[in-house]
Write a protein that holds these residues in place. Structure first.
Motif, PDB file in Angstrom:
ATOM      1  N   THR A  44       0.861  -1.185   0.000  1.00 32.88           N
ATOM      2  CA  THR A  44       0.000   0.000   0.000  1.00 32.88           C
ATOM      3  C   THR A  44       0.897   1.235   0.000  1.00 32.88           C
ATOM      4  N   ASP A  45       0.300   2.399  -0.163  1.00 37.42           N
ATOM      5  CA  ASP A  45       1.026   3.664  -0.066  1.00 37.42           C
ATOM      6  C   ASP A  45       0.136   4.652   0.678  1.00 37.42           C
ATOM      7  N   LEU A  46       0.201   4.586   2.007  1.00 36.12           N
ATOM      8  CA  LEU A  46      -0.644   5.444   2.839  1.00 36.12           C
ATOM      9  C   LEU A  46       0.177   6.361   3.744  1.00 36.12           C
ATOM     10  N   MET A 101      -4.725   9.281  -1.293  1.00 34.05           N
ATOM     11  CA  MET A 101      -5.551   8.253  -1.914  1.00 34.05           C
ATOM     12  C   MET A 101      -5.142   7.982  -3.362  1.00 34.05           C
ATOM     13  N   ASN A 128      -2.101   5.720  -3.373  1.00 32.81           N
ATOM     14  CA  ASN A 128      -2.463   4.366  -2.981  1.00 32.81           C
ATOM     15  C   ASN A 128      -3.211   3.647  -4.111  1.00 32.81           C
ATOM     16  N   THR A 129      -4.052   4.390  -4.812  1.00 30.08           N
ATOM     17  CA  THR A 129      -4.769   3.809  -5.948  1.00 30.08           C
ATOM     18  C   THR A 129      -3.805   3.419  -7.063  1.00 30.08           C
ATOM     19  N   VAL A 174      -0.731   2.460  -6.718  1.00 29.24           N
ATOM     20  CA  VAL A 174      -0.091   1.215  -6.276  1.00 29.24           C
ATOM     21  C   VAL A 174      -1.026   0.038  -6.506  1.00 29.24           C
ATOM     22  N   ARG A 175      -2.277   0.205  -6.116  1.00 27.33           N
ATOM     23  CA  ARG A 175      -3.238  -0.898  -6.219  1.00 27.33           C
ATOM     24  C   ARG A 175      -3.462  -1.327  -7.670  1.00 27.33           C
ATOM     25  N   THR A 200     -10.538   6.024  -4.333  1.00 25.15           N
ATOM     26  CA  THR A 200     -10.326   4.813  -3.543  1.00 25.15           C
ATOM     27  C   THR A 200     -11.076   3.623  -4.138  1.00 25.15           C
TER      28      THR A 200
END
Length: 283
Positions: A76-78, A83, A86-87, A89-90, A142
């Protein structure tokens, strides 16, 4: 011996997870982005790989060298509560990981997702409840990230997606010196009376290990005790022995909590069936 490759291996969940996997007798490798992370993994007995989840070649090289039986995607990247990061990365990170897995014939993958992006409605959301595709702003970002991660993961033959509730415990927003903890300590809290479904960080780790034996599918992983935000805030303030100004706004329709029945039906068990058990010692 089953070989497991963990991304995000030096993160909050990854650090605990790699340790527990070793204790369970698995051969474990971990992906990290730095030499410092490499040393940390080596010292823990984990085979380290330095790579960038956005650089396919480094992922391809690591997967090709280790030849895992299972990939556990915990990245993750938080760090900055960003956001969009993190998105990215996902979606992009998971695509690179899955592309490499397919190339090297890895047929088993588990991915960390989240359980608070369902559409609005009455009652607890289940895995059959659609995601909140009508979301806007940061929430849409997200939701897009979750959808991308889960679609990529589903390209793997045997896949398990764990949609975690709100993580609490040491190192989280709700742990000592975390973002939510600090708001209560600093004297002003803004939240809603929406329903929260929590999961302790230790349960997130243990259920990830349990889920290595789950059937392919998507599972909500949360405790047995969904709670309204206002009731939780009063309890938490009392535990911290503080009296902050707590401003409670009406819940959004999507703040509905989740059911963990599907997870339980697979034999899933919890260390902390209620957030009250896991938060009782916080000061």
């Amino acid at each position: 011996m089953t070989k497991i490759f963990v991304t995000g291996a030096t993160g909050l969940i990854g650090t605990k997870l790699t340790k527990r996997l070793l204790e369970e007798g698995y051969e474990v490798a971990g992906l990290t982005t730095s030499q410092n992370g490499k040393e940390k993994l080596q010292n823990a007995g984990v085979t380290p790989y330095v790579g960038d989840i956005f650089d396919y070649d480094t992922i391809d090289e690591a997967i090709g060298d280790f030849k895992p039986d299972v990939i556990m995607n915990e990245i993750t990247d938080l760090k900055n509560v960003d956001m969009a990061a993190n998105t990215k990365v996902r979606i992009e990170g998971t695509k690179n990981l899955v592309d490499a897995a397919i190339k090297h014939d890895v047929e088993n993958m588990q991915s960390q997702s989240i359980a608070f992006v369902y559409e609005g409605g009455k009652g607890l959301a289940t895995e059959e409840t659609p995601l909140d595709y009508n979301a806007t702003g940061d929430r849409k970002v997200t939701v897009d990230g979750v959808e991308g991660l889960e679609k990529e993961t589903a390209r793997i033959k045997n896949h398990v997606i764990l949609r975690y509730g709100w993580l609490y415990g040491p190192g989280t927003w709700y742990g000592e010196d975390g973002m939510i903890y600090s708001q209560f300590k600093n004297g002003k809290v803004d939240m809603t009376d929406g329903v929260l479904s929590f999961i302790h960080i230790d349960d997130a780790v243990e259920t990830a290990i349990q889920a290595l034996n789950f059937e392919t599918g998507t599972y909500n992983v949360a405790d047995d005790d969904p709670v309204r935000g206002d009731a939780w805030a009063d309890w938490y303030a009392n535990q911290l022995n503080v009296s902050p100004e707590i401003n409670i706004a009406p819940a959004e329709p999507f703040e509905r909590g989740v059911s963990n029945k599907k997870f339980k039906a697979q034999g899933g068990t919890l260390i902390y069936p209620s957030w009250k058990d896991g938060m009782k010692d916080i000061k």
